[in-house]
Each structure stands twice: as structure tokens, then as C-alpha cells.
Design a protein around this motif. Structure first.
Motif, short mmCIF file in Angstrom:
data_model
loop_
_atom_site.label_atom_id
_atom_site.label_comp_id
_atom_site.label_asym_id
_atom_site.label_seq_id
_atom_site.Cartn_x
_atom_site.Cartn_y
_atom_site.Cartn_z
N GLU A 189 0.83 -1.20 0.00
CA GLU A 189 0.00 0.00 0.00
C GLU A 189 0.87 1.26 0.00
N LEU A 190 1.97 1.20 0.72
CA LEU A 190 2.90 2.33 0.71
C LEU A 190 3.50 2.51 -0.69
N ALA A 191 3.82 1.41 -1.34
CA ALA A 191 4.35 1.48 -2.71
C ALA A 191 3.34 2.10 -3.67
N LEU A 192 2.07 1.74 -3.50
CA LEU A 192 1.02 2.31 -4.36
C LEU A 192 0.92 3.82 -4.14
N SER A 193 1.02 4.25 -2.89
CA SER A 193 0.97 5.68 -2.60
C SER A 193 2.17 6.40 -3.22
N LEU A 194 3.33 5.78 -3.19
CA LEU A 194 4.53 6.39 -3.77
C LEU A 194 4.42 6.50 -5.29
N GLU A 195 3.85 5.49 -5.93
CA GLU A 195 3.69 5.54 -7.38
C GLU A 195 2.70 6.64 -7.78
N LYS A 196 1.64 6.80 -7.02
CA LYS A 196 0.68 7.86 -7.32
C LYS A 196 1.30 9.24 -7.08
N LEU A 197 2.11 9.36 -6.02
CA LEU A 197 2.80 10.62 -5.76
C LEU A 197 3.76 10.96 -6.89
N THR A 198 4.50 9.96 -7.34
CA THR A 198 5.44 10.18 -8.45
C THR A 198 4.70 10.60 -9.71
N ASN A 199 3.56 9.97 -9.97
CA ASN A 199 2.76 10.34 -11.15
C ASN A 199 2.26 11.77 -11.04
N GLU A 200 1.83 12.17 -9.84
CA GLU A 200 1.37 13.54 -9.64
C GLU A 200 2.49 14.54 -9.88
N LYS A 201 3.69 14.22 -9.42
CA LYS A 201 4.84 15.10 -9.63
C LYS A 201 5.20 15.19 -11.10
N LEU A 202 5.07 14.10 -11.82
CA LEU A 202 5.34 14.12 -13.26
C LEU A 202 4.33 14.97 -14.00
N LEU A 203 3.08 14.90 -13.57
CA LEU A 203 2.05 15.74 -14.19
C LEU A 203 2.32 17.23 -13.91
N ASN A 204 2.83 17.53 -12.72
CA ASN A 204 3.21 18.91 -12.41
C ASN A 204 4.36 19.36 -13.30
N LEU A 205 5.32 18.47 -13.53
CA LEU A 205 6.43 18.79 -14.42
C LEU A 205 5.92 19.05 -15.83
N HIS A 206 4.99 18.25 -16.28
CA HIS A 206 4.41 18.45 -17.60
C HIS A 206 3.67 19.78 -17.68
N GLN A 207 3.02 20.16 -16.61
CA GLN A 207 2.29 21.43 -16.57
C GLN A 207 3.26 22.61 -16.64
N VAL A 208 4.39 22.50 -15.96
CA VAL A 208 5.40 23.56 -16.03
C VAL A 208 5.92 23.69 -17.46
N ALA A 209 6.16 22.56 -18.10
CA ALA A 209 6.63 22.59 -19.49
C ALA A 209 5.58 23.22 -20.41
N GLU A 210 4.32 22.92 -20.15
CA GLU A 210 3.24 23.49 -20.97
C GLU A 210 3.15 25.00 -20.79
N LYS A 211 3.28 25.47 -19.56
CA LYS A 211 3.23 26.92 -19.31
C LYS A 211 4.41 27.63 -19.96
N SER A 212 5.55 26.95 -20.02
CA SER A 212 6.75 27.53 -20.64
C SER A 212 6.77 27.34 -22.14
N ASN A 213 5.72 26.70 -22.68
CA ASN A 213 5.64 26.42 -24.12
C ASN A 213 6.83 25.59 -24.58
N ASP A 214 7.26 24.67 -23.74
CA ASP A 214 8.38 23.79 -24.05
C ASP A 214 7.81 22.45 -24.56
N VAL A 215 7.57 22.38 -25.85
CA VAL A 215 6.94 21.20 -26.43
C VAL A 215 7.84 19.98 -26.31
N GLN A 216 9.14 20.18 -26.44
CA GLN A 216 10.07 19.05 -26.38
C GLN A 216 10.06 18.40 -25.01
N LEU A 217 10.02 19.21 -23.96
CA LEU A 217 9.97 18.66 -22.60
C LEU A 217 8.65 17.93 -22.36
#
Length: 268
Positions: A189-217
């Protein structure tokens, strides 16, 4: 790269089309149809420089293309002036914002922290008084995978001209036994929580790239991480559901054996 051509009338004349025929649409059409060589036709917006090319017969391929001047450095003058001369500044960096650079470094830290927790789980289940080899192997491979993700992000940071800045890693737990759930279910269950947290952080990274208009990232995050993260969440969710069914007794040992055999089969 800029391309300048001689006036279209002279080019047409050089290829067998009378410039005076351009005054009549029918004459122009007949001239174009009967011409066996490639033609250059003045553009409405740029009557002196615009031209188009049609197919040429083999015998006309030997004719030289005249009146064309290449100026390869005209459009790169601005870029040449912006090439850094200070040794500490990246030469490869282009349209890579400070926000994206910082977000990449944050994601590197997330991946290393998750890898550290998984490594602690591996050490726990590998103990002689726990001896769940399937779970130990699963968490060891999970730790290595998260570390590979961190290294992949580090390589990308260098590729884009950013600077990798490693941050502190928190000390993980060393005990995963739980009186109510048992150690296997609690750890999964802890591993599942960590995977979801990692996915949320990746989505935040994608959002930063989108705001910066960085298509490659954005493409990098989507292609290298997001799909794999969703698959990992699905797989660990199934493990949690199975461990909830089997309880804390012999069923955990049986689950561990199946997990160990699945790992051996995948390695083969």
C-alpha cells in the motif's frame, strides 16, 4: 536560409517563354503547357522574386539554374550574436526556462527518494526472519527502476543545457510490519501511494513545461514516464487487492512465491 532569384521575366525568357506572353492569360497558359523545362512564375505578392518549379524533361536537367544567390548566414546572424562566450554557460541551451530546469531537478529528487524507500523495503523483506524473497526482489527491481528514471532526467537536464542540482534524500523507514495489515500489505500500500505521488509530480512537471511552451519537454515526459507510471499503478493496485484477500498467514507466503516465479519468468 535566404534565397534570392533573378526577376521572373528574365528566368522565363531563359527557358523558352516570351515575357510578352505574360500579358495574356491564354498565351501564358499555352506557353506553360508547351514548355518542356522547369518554369519560374512571378508571385502576386512578390512579382520580382517569387517563383515556383514544375517538372522538367530529362534533356533540360543539364541547364544551369541561374540568378540564384544563397546567403546562408543571413538568418543566423541573431543566433550567432547570442552564442555564449563564458565557459560556465551552456552552448546547447535554447528556449529552456529556469522554471523547467528547476522542475527537472525537483523530479530527480522525487525519483531518488522513492528509490531509497524501495531499497529499504528490499532490505526488510530480505531479512532471515522475514524471508519473503519475491517481495524482496520486487522492491529491489523497483528501486533500480526509480534510480534509472532519476539518471534519465539528469541526462535530459544536461542535454538541454541545464545544471543538475542534487538535493537531500530523506531517511526512509526500516520497519514495515503492521499489526492490523501485516508487513506485505502495508508495504505494498505504501508502494502504491509512492507511485501515485510520483505520477502527480510528473504531471506537475508536464504542466510547467506546458506553461513555458516547451513542447520538447512535454513530449519527453509523455513518452518516457507517464504511460509507464499508469501501468505501474495498475499493477501494484492489483497486488494490494490480492494481498487484502489472502490475509496475513500462509496466503502471504503463497503470494510471495507467485511473485518470485513471475520475476524469474520475466527475467528468462
Amino acid at each position: 536560409m535566404l534565397l534570392r532569384a533573378s526577376p521572373a521575366f528574365s528566368l522565363l525568357a531563359n527557358n523558352g517563354v516570351d515575357a510578352q506572353s505574360l500579358s495574356s492569360p491564354n498565351s501564358l497558359s499555352n506557353s506553360l503547357t508547351s514548355s518542356s523545362s522547369f518554369l519560374r512564375i512571378p508571385s502576386a505578392k512578390n512579382p520580382n522574386g517569387g517563383f515556383s518549379v514544375s517538372a522538367a524533361l530529362p534533356e533540360s536537367n543539364s541547364r544551369p539554374l541561374t540568378g540564384v544567390i544563397f546567403e546562408p548566414f543571413e538568418e543566423v546572424k541573431k543566433e550567432l550574436s547570442m552564442v555564449p562566450t563564458v565557459p560556465q554557460v551552456s552552448l546547447a541551451r535554447q528556449k529552456y526556462t529556469d522554471e523547467c530546469e528547476a522542475a527537472i531537478n525537483e523530479q530527480i529528487n522525487v525519483e531518488y527518494n522513492v528509490s531509497y524507500v524501495y531499497h529499504a523495503m528490499f532490505a526488510y523483506f530480505d531479512r532471515d526472519n522475514v524471508a519473503l524473497k519475491g517481495l524482496a526482489k520486487f522492491f529491489k527491481e523497483s528501486s533500480e527502476e526509480e534510480r534509472e528514471h532519476a539518471e534519465k532526467l539528469m541526462e535530459y537536464q544536461n542535454k538541454r543545457g541545464g545544471k543538475v542540482k542534487l538535493q537531500s534524500i530523506l531517511m526512509p523507514l526500516s520497519e514495515f510490519d503492521n499489526e492490523e495489515k501485516g508487513d506485505a500489505l502495508h508495504a505494498m500500500e505504501l508502494a502504491l501511494s509512492l507511485e501515485k505521488l510520483t505520477n502527480e509530480k510528473l504531471l506537475n512537471l508536464h504542466q510547467v513545461a506546458e506553461k513555458s511552451n516547451d513542447v520538447q519537454l512535454q513530449e519527453f515526459v509523455e513518452g518516457e514516464f507517464l504511460n509507464e507510471q499508469v501501468e505501474a499503478i495498475k499493477k501494484i493496485s492489483e497486488y494490494v487487492a490480492q494481498l487484502r484477500r489472502v490475509g496475513k498467514g500462509h496466503g502471504v507466503w503463497h503470494f510471495d512465491q507467485v511473485l518470485l516465479q513471475e520475476g524469474d519468468a520475466a527475467a528468462a
